[in-house]
Scaffold this active site. Structure first.
Site, PDB file in Angstrom:
ATOM      1  N   CYS A 158       0.839  -1.197   0.000  1.00  6.81           N
ATOM      2  CA  CYS A 158       0.000   0.000   0.000  1.00  6.81           C
ATOM      3  C   CYS A 158       0.876   1.250   0.000  1.00  6.81           C
ATOM      4  O   CYS A 158       1.403   1.641   1.043  1.00  6.81           O
ATOM      5  CB  CYS A 158      -0.936   0.002   1.205  1.00  6.81           C
ATOM      6  SG  CYS A 158      -2.035   1.433   1.263  1.00  6.81           S
TER       7      CYS A 158
ATOM      8  N   CYS B 267      -0.424   4.126   2.118  1.00  7.52           N
ATOM      9  CA  CYS B 267      -0.297   3.870   3.557  1.00  7.52           C
ATOM     10  C   CYS B 267       1.131   4.115   4.035  1.00  7.52           C
ATOM     11  O   CYS B 267       1.352   4.723   5.087  1.00  7.52           O
ATOM     12  CB  CYS B 267      -0.676   2.428   3.894  1.00  7.52           C
ATOM     13  SG  CYS B 267      -2.322   1.922   3.381  1.00  7.52           S
ATOM     14  N   ASP B 268       2.102   3.619   3.273  1.00 15.66           N
ATOM     15  CA  ASP B 268       3.479   3.559   3.760  1.00 15.66           C
ATOM     16  C   ASP B 268       4.470   4.437   3.005  1.00 15.66           C
ATOM     17  O   ASP B 268       5.642   4.527   3.399  1.00 15.66           O
ATOM     18  CB  ASP B 268       3.977   2.103   3.707  1.00 15.66           C
ATOM     19  CG  ASP B 268       3.114   1.169   4.537  1.00 15.66           C
ATOM     20  OD1 ASP B 268       2.594   1.619   5.570  1.00 15.66           O
ATOM     21  OD2 ASP B 268       2.939  -0.002   4.138  1.00 15.66           O
TER      22      ASP B 268
END
Length: 301
Positions: free
Chosen positions: A130, A133-134
């Protein structure tokens, strides 16, 4: 008899239980594995509104604790099917049946993995599924994105805004994703395409250090030093056992829009398992709330 039977103990399913319980309904969450879903593998979550930073496991356990304190029942069993008996719906597991007035399917998805040595061991330590996300954790570093669809292209474009260099690795000569994104990526100085190549191995002691690439046309191998690798080679929904009850799209996702209503009355779909454009922690939570309130409305009718 439960008012709402929820299949799946990720963010969408647990949020649905919170909203169901707060609406005065008796809810049950059935999870086949570990409660929490995919977010539990994220070491740090920094894009959930109102929470500056939290580990994925802590976020999930807090949500589970909240649902249980409100009175939700939880069961760890593998669901094998569902059926509608007119006056009630039945969730079937390997060893038991649960009667419900409504059902929320929140089974999530699994990310398709590369299967390369080092991938599983370094997940959460440089291997991610992701980018949104990261990606921020790799600001100013060199990273790789693996894949050739729209998700991979979008991930590369997103990461190019923060990372020093983004290598986009694809096993074919051309991309399956949108041409407009490909054109934008070609114009970025910090994006480099590596085509007709596959990842043979992900190397690193405690964190990702480099990739070993196999170049299909020449058969040669090369090393690519990177701090992170974002795998975007597809997602796999787990909805096959519901195919005779609710309609699925060609990729196996449950056909349901923002109202979370499926083709079958009294059965709702929430989170990554349904057809949708954005699959994030916030949208999973939103779906859980919407599906639970829709189920409450269905029960009252």
């Amino acid at each position: 008899m439960y008012d709402i039977g929820i299949i799946g103990g990720g963010t969408a399913g647990m949020t649905a239980a919170v909203y169901g319980q707060r609406a005065g309904k008796k809810t049950l969450i059935i999870e086949g594995g570990a409660f929490g879903g995919q977010i539990t593998s994220s070491p740090n979550v920094e894009n959930y509104p109102g929470i500056a930073s939290v580990s994925g496991s802590e976020f999930s356990m807090n949500l589970l604790d909240q649902a249980m304190k409100l009175g939700a029942d939880t069961v760890t069993e593998q669901v094998t099917g569902i059926r509608d008996e007119g006056g009630q719906k039945v969730i079937v597991t390997a060893g038991k049946e649960y009667s419900c007035k409504s059902i929320i399917l929140a089974t999530g998805v699994t990310h398709r993995h590369l299967g390369a040595p080092g991938e599983e061991r370094l997940t959460g330590a440089g291997v991610s599924y992701c980018a949104t996300c990261d990606g921020m954790f790799f600001r100013g570093r060199d990273v790789a994105v693996v894949g050739g669809g729209s998700t991979a292209l979008q991930d590369a474009e997103f990461l190019s805004n923060y990372c020093k260099k983004v290598f986009l690795i694809h096993r074919r000569d051309g991309f399956r994703g949108e041409d407009s994104i490909v054109k934008r990526l070609r114009e970025k100085e910090n994006v480099e395409f590596i085509l007709s190549a596959t990842v043979k191995e992900i190397v690193g002691e405690d964190m990702v250090e480099k990739l070993i690439l196999n170049h299909k046309k020449t058969g040669e191998e090369s090393e690519l030093p990177v701090s992170g690798v974002f795998v975007a080679v597809g997602q796999i929904p787990k909805n096959e056992i519901f195919a005779d009850t609710v309609k699925l799209d060609a990729d196996g996702f449950i056909l349901a829009s923002e109202d979370c209503i499926t083709s079958h009355p009294g059965i709702f779909a929430a989170g990554d398992c349904r057809t949708k454009e954005v699959r994030q922690l916030t949208t999973a939570a939103a779906d859980g709330a919407v599906a639970a309130l829709a189920a409450c409305k269905y029960i009252a009718e």
